[in-house]
Design a protein around this motif. Structure first.
Motif, short mmCIF file in Angstrom:
data_model
loop_
_atom_site.label_atom_id
_atom_site.label_comp_id
_atom_site.label_asym_id
_atom_site.label_seq_id
_atom_site.Cartn_x
_atom_site.Cartn_y
_atom_site.Cartn_z
N PHE A 242 0.78 -1.04 -0.06
CA PHE A 242 0.02 -0.05 0.02
C PHE A 242 0.88 1.29 0.20
O PHE A 242 0.68 2.22 -0.89
CB PHE A 242 -0.82 0.02 1.09
N CYS A 243 1.93 1.06 0.94
CA CYS A 243 2.65 2.48 0.88
C CYS A 243 3.46 2.80 -0.28
O CYS A 243 3.54 3.88 -0.82
CB CYS A 243 3.54 2.27 2.14
N PHE A 244 3.99 1.82 -1.02
CA PHE A 244 4.66 1.77 -2.28
C PHE A 244 3.81 2.35 -3.33
O PHE A 244 4.32 3.39 -4.05
CB PHE A 244 5.32 0.65 -2.88
N GLN A 245 2.57 1.65 -3.35
CA GLN A 245 1.52 2.19 -4.32
C GLN A 245 1.20 3.67 -4.20
O GLN A 245 1.09 4.51 -5.04
CB GLN A 245 0.59 1.40 -4.25
N ALA A 246 0.87 3.86 -2.88
CA ALA A 246 0.13 5.27 -2.55
C ALA A 246 1.35 6.44 -2.71
O ALA A 246 0.95 7.54 -2.88
CB ALA A 246 -0.23 5.38 -0.99
N SER A 247 2.66 6.05 -2.56
CA SER A 247 3.58 6.88 -2.90
C SER A 247 3.61 7.64 -4.24
O SER A 247 4.16 8.81 -4.33
CB SER A 247 5.09 6.26 -2.65
N ARG A 248 2.93 6.71 -5.04
CA ARG A 248 2.99 7.50 -6.32
C ARG A 248 1.62 8.22 -6.91
O ARG A 248 1.47 8.47 -8.15
CB ARG A 248 3.45 6.51 -7.42
N LEU A 249 0.72 8.35 -5.81
CA LEU A 249 -0.54 8.82 -6.20
C LEU A 249 -0.40 10.29 -6.98
O LEU A 249 -1.37 10.47 -8.01
CB LEU A 249 -1.41 8.86 -4.97
#
Length: 408
Positions: A242-249
């Motif tokens: 989740f953190c890795f994905q959300a970092s690119r929002l």
């Protein structure tokens, strides 16, 4: 004003309906979910009648919560057949209805408790996830179908049977035993994972990113982190993902809300604190015996935070090869072929596609569009067109149309 009211109500229903469901079920231990759904439907019906005349309240969510409380209290007091005799299905010893609270912390706790309750063992794993996504995450039948790679009719049948099982069981929200929590944990994690995915890359809404769903998923995950019993390696890997994905929002869409593909994203917009948190969770999640899908996906997401290089794609391809040994899904297969093209070239990747076909899958045609681009642009364009026909999201359609124009 009328159109604005309808739009706001639609957004609020998607956002607040799941909160109301969780809180009401938590307060009353309802065995019949239809009653809760009736209360919520009546709440939004009153809003649709009153707001066009009196204007939209300053705090629409608070207005809805107040009306929901009042409808529940009225039904409790009247005890008429018209309200289906609320008290008879509410497990209360007192003549007084307890105070209903919609505080944010209680909402999260209620949603978490409800997910564990719905994921009871008498219901099949797939049915548990479908129920959780519909009742607590506000997913439509179509959205559940996309999330689970299934068609609408099949999902409708699953939901109908599952709700019947829930009615016939002694369904209540209660404190679970350690064994019950452990048995239900896989279904709970899958529900939260699918909730995040729909928020991160929605395939059925005009908005590609739904921050409300992403926030729900991450809050539920963080709530599970607070207890050692549920703070498992699988949960840590999921939170890392989740953190890795959300970092690119912030980099995934431009100022007009259009999709920005990964290769063209402004990496200065990536949230480095979230990436660091993802690293911490992943290190904590590592275990010689842990080999869940979330570990593999978190590892792939980690490599996507690194600089572009052939070595990076070799690592990603290697992870996908191992991932397929434990979990074979259309998304994993197609993403693995994309990684293969990055390492071995598009021509060799097309040979890999010959061993797999999924003509009703948008991502399948989108991948073929990419693989045929620059060598056979007519075929690339044809597959992009097919992907457009299978896409519900207007933002995704704009991106695919842009790819077709680039070919020309």
């Amino acid at each position: 004003m009328a159109n604005q009211g309808v739009s706001i109500l639609s957004d609020l229903f998607r956002k607040e309906q799941t909160k109301m469901t969780a809180v009401l079920c938590r307060h009353f231990s309802l065995k019949d979910l239809d009653i809760v759904e009736d209360i919520i439907a009546e709440t939004f019906l009153r809003a649709a009648e009153i707001w066009p005349q009196n204007g939209i309240p300053e705090n629409p969510s608070a207005w809805l919560y107040t009306v929901a409380k009042n409808i529940t209290k009225d039904g409790f007091r009247k005890k008429t057949s018209e309200t289906k005799n609320l008290k008879n299905i509410i497990n209360l010893n007192s003549e007084e209805l307890p105070e209903i609270s919609f505080e944010e912390s209680l909402i999260t706790d209620s949603k978490l408790a409800m997910i564990f309750a719905v994921c009871e063992n008498s219901i099949s794993p797939k049915s548990r996830v479908c129920l959780s996504l519909q009742i607590l995450c506000g997913f439509s039948v179509e959205e559940i179908g996309f999330a689970l790679h299934s068609n609408k009719e099949a999902i409708k049948k699953i939901l109908f049977r599952a709700r019947e099982q829930l009615r016939q069981s002694n369904f209540e929200i209660k404190n679970l035993t350690i064994d019950e929590i452990q048995l239900r944990m896989d279904s709970v994690l899958l529900t939260i994972y699918l909730l995040f995915n729909e928020g991160y890359s929605s395939k059925t809404k005009d908005s590609v990113i739904r921050l409300d769903l992403i926030k729900q998923a991450m809050n539920l995950g963080l709530s599970l982190m607070e207890t050692e019993l549920t703070k498992t390696p699988e949960l840590l890997a999921l939170m890392s993902l989740f953190c890795f994905q959300a970092s690119r929002l912030d980099a995934r869409t431009n100022d007009h809300g259009s999709v920005v593909i990964f290769a063209e994203q402004d990496k200065s917009k990536w949230d480095q604190e979230l990436i660091q948190k993802g690293n911490e969770y992943f290190l904590e999640a590592f275990s010689p015996t842990s080999r869940s899908r979330y570990h593999y996906e978190a590892a792939i997401a980690y490599w996507h935070t690194q600089e572009e290089s052939l070595e990076k794609w070799k690592y990603i391809l290697s992870i996908y090869d191992s991932f397929l040994e434990i979990y074979s899904s259309p998304s994993v297969i197609l993403n693995r072929i994309f990684a293969y093209s990055k390492v071995n070239g598009k021509t060799k990747a097309l040979e890999e596609v010959k061993n797999y076909s999924d003509y009703k899958n948008r991502d399948y045609h989108s991948l073929l569009g990419y693989l045929y681009s620059n060598s056979k642009n007519d075929l690339a364009s044809m597959h992009y067109q097919k992907a457009i026909q299978l896409t519900k999201s207007s933002k995704e359609i704009l991106l695919l149309e842009k790819k077709i124009k680039e070919l020309m």
